[in-house]
Structure formats: C-alpha cells, structure tokens
Design an enzyme around this catalytic site. Sequence first.
Site, PDB file in Angstrom:
ATOM      1  N   SER A  14      13.221 -48.199 -13.026  1.00  0.00           N
ATOM      2  CA  SER A  14      12.228 -48.483 -14.070  1.00  0.00           C
ATOM      3  C   SER A  14      10.865 -48.842 -13.489  1.00  0.00           C
ATOM      4  CB  SER A  14      12.707 -49.613 -14.978  1.00  0.00           C
ATOM      5  OG  SER A  14      12.937 -50.798 -14.232  1.00  0.00           O
ATOM      6  N   ARG A  15      10.818 -49.158 -12.184  1.00  0.00           N
ATOM      7  CA  ARG A  15       9.553 -49.504 -11.543  1.00  0.00           C
ATOM      8  C   ARG A  15       9.673 -49.349 -10.026  1.00  0.00           C
ATOM      9  NH1 ARG A  15      11.796 -54.523 -13.192  1.00  0.00           N
ATOM     10  NH2 ARG A  15      10.597 -54.389 -15.105  1.00  0.00           N
ATOM     11  N   ILE A  17       9.818 -48.594  -6.106  1.00  0.00           N
ATOM     12  CA  ILE A  17      10.274 -47.520  -5.225  1.00  0.00           C
ATOM     13  C   ILE A  17      11.182 -46.542  -5.964  1.00  0.00           C
ATOM     14  CG2 ILE A  17      11.663 -47.020  -3.165  1.00  0.00           C
ATOM     15  CD1 ILE A  17      10.628 -49.825  -2.114  1.00  0.00           C
ATOM     16  N   TYR A 163      21.064 -62.909   2.515  1.00  0.00           N
ATOM     17  CA  TYR A 163      20.314 -61.694   2.198  1.00  0.00           C
ATOM     18  C   TYR A 163      20.588 -60.610   3.232  1.00  0.00           C
ATOM     19  CZ  TYR A 163      16.420 -58.430   1.671  1.00  0.00           C
ATOM     20  OH  TYR A 163      15.670 -57.289   1.520  1.00  0.00           O
ATOM     21  N   LYS A 167      22.191 -56.839   2.589  1.00  0.00           N
ATOM     22  CA  LYS A 167      21.501 -55.572   2.879  1.00  0.00           C
ATOM     23  C   LYS A 167      22.283 -54.761   3.903  1.00  0.00           C
ATOM     24  CE  LYS A 167      18.362 -54.153   1.299  1.00  0.00           C
ATOM     25  NZ  LYS A 167      18.181 -53.409   0.025  1.00  0.00           N
TER      26      LYS A 167
END
Length: 426
Positions: A14-15, A17, A163, A167
């Site tokens: 929706s935004r 990248i 985090y 990832k």
Amino acid sequence: MKLAGCTLFITGASRGIGKAIALKAAKDGANIVIAAKTAEPHPTLPGTIYTAAEEIEAAGGKALPCIVNVREEQQIINAVEKAVKTFGGIDILVNNASAISLTGTLETATKKVNLMMDVNVRGTYLTSKACLPHLRKSRNPHILNLSPPMNLNPMWFKNHCAYTISKYGMSMCVLGMAEEFRGEVAVNALWPKTAIHTAAMDMLGGAGIEKQCRKTDILADAAYCILTKPKTFTGNFIIDEVLLREEGVKDFDVYAIAPGHPLMPDFFLDVETDTTAMKQERYGAAQEEKKLSRSQQEGADGAKVKTESAAAEPSGPVAETFRVIQGAMTEEYVRSTQGVFQFELSGDGGGTWYIDLKTKGGSAGFGKPPVTADVVMSMSSADFVKMFTGKLKPTLAFMSGKLRIKGNMALAIKLEKMLSQLNSKL
C-alpha cells in the site's frame, strides 16, 4: 513488457518499497495483488490498499486490493484464493511486509518480539507456503524477500537482537526454500545498500533525513531485474546497487533524493558502519582510561584536581547546549521522564556530561551525574549537538551507528520525546 500478464502477490504494497515494486511491474501491464493492512487512511502514514490500486491501474496494470494482516493465516489464504480466482494464478510473490523495533533484549516488550517474529518470519513463511502450490504452475515463478544477507558480525545483534533474528529468519526462508524448490521456483533476497526514503524513515529520522537516502525506485528497478530472470537464478542474496552496476547502470545520482549528499548505509552491511563502530569502541576504551586516571589522581589530591577540573570544563556548542538544557529544566520533565542520562562525547567539547531527570528539580552539566546513570550514550560532540538541535534523531543516530546506547532503551526513547519539546529553545 516482460511482466505483461504476470500476477504479482505483494505484501505491504500500500506504500513505500512494496508499492514502488508494484508500480514498476504495472508499467508492463502486470496484475498486482495488494496484500496489506491499511484499508482506512492512517493518521500519519500515506496511502491505503485502494489508493495504491488506483495508482497501479493508472500506471497500466490491473489491481486487486486485499485486506491482509500477515499475522493472520486465514487472511493470507483468502487473498491467495481470491488472486487465483481473479487472475488465474500467481507468478511472483514479493514478501515485503516487515516490522521493526530497534531495542535491546531487556527493553523489547514481549508484544514487540511477537510482532516482529509474526510479521517478518512467520508471515513470510506462511505467505510463501500459501503461494507455492500456484507458483509451481507458473512458467517462470519467483519469490523475492526483502531481507538482508546473513552477516554474523555480533555488532548487528547486540543492540537489537530480536529485530536481527526476525530479519535473518526471512533470509533463512530464502536459503531453505531456494534449495527445496530448485528447478521449480526461484527464491531470492533483495536488500538496499543505503537507507531508502519512505514514510517509516521520515518517522525515524525526522526532517532532513531524506537527503541521506535514495528513492524507492532503486529497489523497484533491482527487483524488476531479478523477477525477469529465469527461475534458474535462485538462492541469491542481492544488494540493489551491486546488481544494477552488473546490469550496466552507471548513474546512481538519479536514485538520490539529494544528488551528491553523503548516503547513510543500511543495516547488516559492514564497511562504513563497522568502521564507525570500531572507532567508537576505541574511543570508549580511551574514555575508561581517562576516568580511571582521573579517579586515581583525585585520590591523591582531591581538592587540587577539583579546581583544575572546573578550570578545564569545555566551552563551545556542547557546553552551550547543556546550559540551555539546564535553563529549560522543569519539574514536569523530571516527573514524566524519571531517568539519568550520561553522555560520553568525543571531539571538541567532549568528555563526560549528564542530564539528571530523576532527582528533584533536575540538573545537567559537565562530569558524572550525581547518581548512577540509567542510560549511557556514546557519540561525537558534533552529532550530539545535531541531536539536541533537532537535526539528527536519536533513533536514527543509533540505527546508523553514530550513537551507542547502554542501559534502559525505553528511557532513551523518553529522552527523544523531551528533545522534540526543547528543540525550539536550542
């Protein structure tokens, strides 16, 4: 028009990248399934699945907006079924949706750990699982994860372990699925060499950060290169700039928000960031030696050293900043923050400084705080002044390796809120 008629299922489209990759493919006449959460306008972030769909169709593609929270398996399955029913199949999956919290182990709330693991690892895994039966029927199927090469340098774990694990979990999906489906489905990872300007980056870095970033176009172009290669191109961890150079791109200024301005390197790629960290480690050791020497000298002649220390107190931008902070100190700041911050600064006006927002009345100045610090921050004097005048956000300074934080990360975030109120006075 290499992607004409192909169906791309893109999470978080929706935004940012995800949308940039969608628009690049739409120019070829591709079908785009926008699998994202935002159906209603967000108070601070631009775009919804419906506004993205309008842009995709204006660019020449066909859009299917689907409300998908990748933490909910049934929502993923429903969107995949709808995509197959609408477009006849799925040719490409882009796992772009991601969650981030740059906090240490003791400062990361369990709900934040769950969010990152659910979105980054579990969401990527389950979306891939749901799409794979349909991808295997495509002539040139691809899965592309927006995740980094797995760099086991401990510096990438120590400040935000959860985090990093999340990832790298996305990257391990590439490692495993590329081998599992070799010859059937290409599975690769793409990661930017530099920070990319998105709404999220604006929130992290504040005004002016865009000058250190590249446009989302560079990742869209790199993704297009990958997704138009044969399915034998698999199991690769690709850096956008490296790939585009190999493809013959020479002018990277076209991707810069501010051509010629220094760019901020992204996470998990050593080189510049690692060098900065090493310098900071060396500085930290030097500071400990200075403090040890000072304490030994005070033991021998406390009164004399105290006089010399007062005479040697630094002046300049750092000292002026602390004078303003001291003058702006209020009981409200103390009551709402309840933290003591120690700063180890290198360069002009460096040394040990503190802000006490715990003791009644509060205080700030040169030397060690009157009570044990809850947070110790190490950085250069120049970056410290930028941080306290609103030109560099603490979160971004930490993210780029300019700031090292030891102690209570939640209090460090509270300090950032206080800075936003002080900026007009600094």
